[in-house]
Design a protein around this motif. Sequence first.
Motif, PDB file in Angstrom:
ATOM      1  N   LEU A  19       0.875  -1.224   0.073  1.00 36.74           N
ATOM      2  CA  LEU A  19      -0.058  -0.124   0.298  1.00 36.74           C
ATOM      3  C   LEU A  19       0.928   1.345  -0.038  1.00 36.74           C
ATOM      4  O   LEU A  19       0.714   2.113  -0.759  1.00 36.74           O
TER       5      LEU A  19
ATOM      6  N   LEU B 290       0.006   3.410  -2.921  1.00 45.96           N
ATOM      7  CA  LEU B 290      -0.844   4.613  -2.546  1.00 45.96           C
ATOM      8  C   LEU B 290      -0.504   5.249  -1.521  1.00 45.96           C
ATOM      9  O   LEU B 290      -1.047   5.195  -0.233  1.00 45.96           O
TER      10      LEU B 290
ATOM     11  N   THR C 118      -0.260   8.080  -0.184  1.00 49.35           N
ATOM     12  CA  THR C 118      -1.059   9.390   0.525  1.00 49.35           C
ATOM     13  C   THR C 118      -2.470   9.001   0.761  1.00 49.35           C
ATOM     14  O   THR C 118      -3.375   9.791   1.343  1.00 49.35           O
ATOM     15  N   HIS C 119      -2.608   7.809   0.436  1.00 49.96           N
ATOM     16  CA  HIS C 119      -4.244   7.410   0.678  1.00 49.96           C
ATOM     17  C   HIS C 119      -4.700   7.168   2.313  1.00 49.96           C
ATOM     18  O   HIS C 119      -3.829   6.773   2.766  1.00 49.96           O
ATOM     19  N   TRP C 120      -5.955   7.568   2.241  1.00 49.29           N
ATOM     20  CA  TRP C 120      -6.238   7.471   3.796  1.00 49.29           C
ATOM     21  C   TRP C 120      -6.167   5.895   4.304  1.00 49.29           C
ATOM     22  O   TRP C 120      -5.758   5.826   5.553  1.00 49.29           O
ATOM     23  N   LEU C 121      -6.451   5.050   3.495  1.00 44.97           N
ATOM     24  CA  LEU C 121      -6.400   3.611   4.106  1.00 44.97           C
ATOM     25  C   LEU C 121      -4.641   3.230   4.258  1.00 44.97           C
ATOM     26  O   LEU C 121      -4.532   2.598   5.093  1.00 44.97           O
ATOM     27  N   THR C 122      -3.889   3.852   3.377  1.00 49.86           N
ATOM     28  CA  THR C 122      -2.102   3.456   3.767  1.00 49.86           C
ATOM     29  C   THR C 122      -2.087   4.371   5.002  1.00 49.86           C
ATOM     30  O   THR C 122      -1.294   3.631   5.717  1.00 49.86           O
ATOM     31  N   LYS C 123      -2.492   5.471   5.157  1.00 47.36           N
ATOM     32  CA  LYS C 123      -2.078   6.210   6.413  1.00 47.36           C
ATOM     33  C   LYS C 123      -2.693   5.387   7.552  1.00 47.36           C
ATOM     34  O   LYS C 123      -2.048   5.184   8.605  1.00 47.36           O
TER      35      LYS C 123
ATOM     36  N   THR D  83       5.706   9.288   1.814  1.00 50.95           N
ATOM     37  CA  THR D  83       5.007  10.768   1.745  1.00 50.95           C
ATOM     38  C   THR D  83       5.737  11.916   1.278  1.00 50.95           C
ATOM     39  O   THR D  83       5.311  12.604   0.532  1.00 50.95           O
TER      40      THR D  83
END
Length: 173
Positions: A46, A50, A52-57, A129
Motif C-alpha cells: 500500500l 498509494l 498518501t491514501h487514507w487507507l495507507t495512512k 509521503t
Amino acid sequence: MESYGPIFHKYLNLYGPLLVDFIRDKKNLELVYNVGAKPLLAVWILLAILPTHWLTKLTVKASLFTNAAIYLLLMVGSFLDPKSKVDPADFMSFDGVIRLYSKVQAPGALLMWHHYLCFDLLAGAIIATDAARSGVPRILTWPILGFTLMFGPVGLLMYFAVRLVLGRGSFLF
C-alpha cells in the motif's frame, strides 16, 4: 498530588508474572509474531502504490502502534523475567551490546525483530509521503522502499541520494 508509584507497582506485581509466563511460551511468541509481522507486506505494498491514501495512512499507523505495543510488552516481560539474561547496563557499552546479542533467546529475538519492523516501516512511511509531496517519481521510490523494508538505513540513504540527484534539496533537515 497523588503519586502513581504505588498504583504502578500494584499492577506490575499483579500482571508482571502473567506477562513473564506469556513470553516464555513459544506458541504465544508465534502468535505475537503473526499479529505484528505477517500483515506488514500488505502495508508496504500500500505504501508503494498509494502512499498518501487514507487507507495507507491508517494501516501504517495501526501497524506502527501494534509493533510498538508488542515491543513494549516484550521488553517489559524480558526485564521482569528472572530467567532473562537481559541486563539494562549492557545497552551502555559495545561489549554489553555484544553480550546482549550473544545470549538472545526467543523473546529477545522477537523484541529486536519488532524494533526493526517498527523503525523500518516508519522510515518507509516518511520516504513514501515525502516522495509524493516533493514529486519524486513513484517508480524510483519502489526499489528504495524495497531496500528500506529489507535493509532499513540503506533505503534511507538511497532516498537521500535520489533527492539530491533530482535536485529536490535536502531531506528532513
